[in-house]
Design a protein around this motif. Sequence first.
Motif, PDB file in Angstrom:
ATOM      1  N   GLU A  66      -9.761   2.950  -1.396  1.00 26.40           N
ATOM      2  CA  GLU A  66      -9.177   3.251  -2.708  1.00 26.40           C
ATOM      3  C   GLU A  66      -9.583   2.173  -3.721  1.00 26.40           C
ATOM      4  O   GLU A  66      -9.966   2.476  -4.851  1.00 26.40           O
ATOM      5  CB  GLU A  66      -7.662   3.315  -2.550  1.00 26.40           C
ATOM      6  CG  GLU A  66      -6.928   3.989  -3.667  1.00 26.40           C
ATOM      7  CD  GLU A  66      -7.328   5.443  -3.845  1.00 26.40           C
ATOM      8  OE1 GLU A  66      -7.329   5.893  -4.993  1.00 26.40           O
ATOM      9  OE2 GLU A  66      -7.663   6.115  -2.836  1.00 26.40           O
ATOM     10  N   ILE A 108       0.843  -1.197   0.000  1.00 27.53           N
ATOM     11  CA  ILE A 108       0.000   0.000   0.000  1.00 27.53           C
ATOM     12  C   ILE A 108       0.877   1.246   0.000  1.00 27.53           C
ATOM     13  O   ILE A 108       0.609   2.211  -0.715  1.00 27.53           O
ATOM     14  CB  ILE A 108      -0.932  -0.009   1.230  1.00 27.53           C
ATOM     15  CG1 ILE A 108      -1.939  -1.140   1.109  1.00 27.53           C
ATOM     16  CG2 ILE A 108      -1.657   1.324   1.384  1.00 27.53           C
ATOM     17  CD1 ILE A 108      -2.626  -1.494   2.405  1.00 27.53           C
ATOM     18  N   GLY A 112       1.952   2.214  -3.225  1.00 29.14           N
ATOM     19  CA  GLY A 112       0.867   2.528  -4.151  1.00 29.14           C
ATOM     20  C   GLY A 112       0.368   1.319  -4.928  1.00 29.14           C
ATOM     21  O   GLY A 112      -0.388   1.449  -5.880  1.00 29.14           O
ATOM     22  N   TYR A 136      -1.987  -1.076  -4.829  1.00 29.29           N
ATOM     23  CA  TYR A 136      -3.222  -1.520  -4.175  1.00 29.29           C
ATOM     24  C   TYR A 136      -3.650  -2.895  -4.683  1.00 29.29           C
ATOM     25  O   TYR A 136      -4.267  -3.662  -3.971  1.00 29.29           O
ATOM     26  CB  TYR A 136      -4.334  -0.502  -4.394  1.00 29.29           C
ATOM     27  CG  TYR A 136      -4.022   0.823  -3.747  1.00 29.29           C
ATOM     28  CD1 TYR A 136      -4.130   0.976  -2.372  1.00 29.29           C
ATOM     29  CD2 TYR A 136      -3.602   1.907  -4.498  1.00 29.29           C
ATOM     30  CE1 TYR A 136      -3.824   2.165  -1.755  1.00 29.29           C
ATOM     31  CE2 TYR A 136      -3.293   3.112  -3.898  1.00 29.29           C
ATOM     32  CZ  TYR A 136      -3.404   3.241  -2.524  1.00 29.29           C
ATOM     33  OH  TYR A 136      -3.094   4.412  -1.926  1.00 29.29           O
TER      34      TYR A 136
END
Lengths: 176, 495
Positions: free
Chosen positions: B437, B395, B398, B400
């Motif tokens: 997200e 995470i 970035g 995800y």
Amino acid sequence: MLAAILSLTALGLTLGLGLGYTARVFAVEGNSLVSELADMMPGTNCGQCGLAGCGAAAEAVAGGTVPATVCPGGGVALAQAIAAKLGITLSLEGMEDKGPMVAEVAEDICIGCGKCMKHCATDAIVGAAKQIHGVLHEACTGCGGCMEDCPTGAIVLRPLPVTLRDWNWTKPALAA
Amino acid sequence: MGLLELLNGARWGVHPHDDHKRPAADVPLRVMPLPKRLCVPLLQHVGAPAKPCVAVGERVLRGELIARAQGNVSAPVHAPSSGIVTAIGEVTAPHPSGLPFAAITIELDGKDEGLPTAESVDPFGLEPAEVSQRIADAGIVGLGGATFPSAPKAQLGRKLAVQTLVINGGECEPYLSSDDSIMRERAGEVIDGVRILMHATGAAEALVGIEDNKPEAIVAMRKAAEPFAAIKVRPVPARYPMGSDRQLVQVLTGKEVPSGARTASIGVLVNNVSTCAAIHRAVRTGEPLYRRIVTVNGGAVAQPGNVFVPIGTLIEDLLAFVGLKETPARLVMGGPMMGAALPHAQVPTVKGCGGILALTAAEITVADPSPCIRCGSCVKACPMGLVPLEMVARIHAGDYEGADKLAIDDCLACGCCAYVCPSHIPLVQSFSHAKGEIWKRAQQKKRNEFTKGLAQARTERLEREARERAEAAAKRKAARAAQTAAATGSQETSA
């Protein structure tokens, strides 16, 4: 006379069938990557990227002439998806993610001309002639095409209001 | 539970050395005097918000329906006391964002006039579907905090023919004792609610799981359950998060719920003890869910304890009732592990609110995070068997999708990992962010598909319109030609 007609017919038939056959057998397939990229794009052909629609943008991205961040409508999410598809590293520089935007009609200066309605690719603007228009949030892609057509400048783009449903925590900072 | 686990004790979770439940849990239940005003929210449950069915200026009575359920998964809302509806609009939600949500504001007249009391019915003389209907009409939702509407849950249980009801009296969150309080003081109501639920779902047995740090509740519940052989009260070890449905089901039945599935898929339905008491009142007497027990606790509270509170009471009124020793450094709805920090005290209580904490600065100290030393404490603590240290690394970078592949979806957000982390890494906070997200991206994808369809429909419409115009023009032309031909024809004949 008859010999000429027959020979020319025979010639035409042979060449025509030959051409037809080779066209089928040696057909050049379209770039499948392009069609896959085009499927990922918003598909509204809004033209914000400066290219002639989503198909052209997909071709340009696949050809490497424009960066993966070409589509403002798709935002960072699309840019990352494209980068993952093409296997390239993504530089998000110059691409600020303002989040989803929607058009909004200022009621006090809207004259109800209906130009924006005609422009909208997703039929997100509703209204009738000489009546104030409204924008359906779910259908608006925030492409801004209607803004250019509005003679009174009554349309502005605003960030989609955050609701309890789509609010999210900010990413917590970690130790380096 | 396997032999190894029996020998070693539970392998997951944490055990806070001081659970801060007492002395608040031992104070007798108090009933809060009616405040001047209530703000009753329309969305207090999972599903679609209720739709108001009263107008501003209207007088409502206690128990009167003020908003109807919309759709299958929804719940109606009732007036907690008599008064005049003064507003139907937005108030601040009990949510860390401080965003507003819709609520009906009622200025109470203090008379507390109720609807004429309905005759009490025998639930066992009713069809299961009728029982479910009474539960639905009363607006009962899961009071353990998940707030899933109870009627569709019971119907699902019946459809899947679940055999076991697990009644959740775990209440593993520190500071909270509202379930403890209802089991101590209203054990008879809880057990009757369990029996009604067994009738509604067709379950053959009910296992009531109570953490062993509540001996008084265990004694009271055992006594109340004595005449009913199908209801077994089972003490379980006090270990956070024992109150999570999956963990409790595993400890009580030995069955593990598969990833991404509900407990009903393994033949078990979980309901909270407070929900059972509410079901008892709803089905027996027709009393809708308009009040509940709330634990008010924390270092800043002068008289901590459990309070019977009308739903929609503003937190500031509740805090004024229990008194404050000092200005709280943080207000929390729910427990300290999974609760929501409140933006201010002008937010209403909701059906799912089991506790309000007014914490002092000493109770909320947070240390600065330092780098991960890969000690694996979080892996041991995770009750879902996830790998928090790997997920947070992805995470942070970035990635995800990578976190998603590590089954972040199974994360309960219980906070065990962040609690045990010696580097004070905000693990559960990162997971909450990542889940949001991932959800946002899925939403964006859906939106893209929707607008693509709209664009296509528009193109088709424009083409059809052009074609129709061309056809109409051709038809007109043909008609005109026929007319001229006819005219010349008639001229010729007349000539």
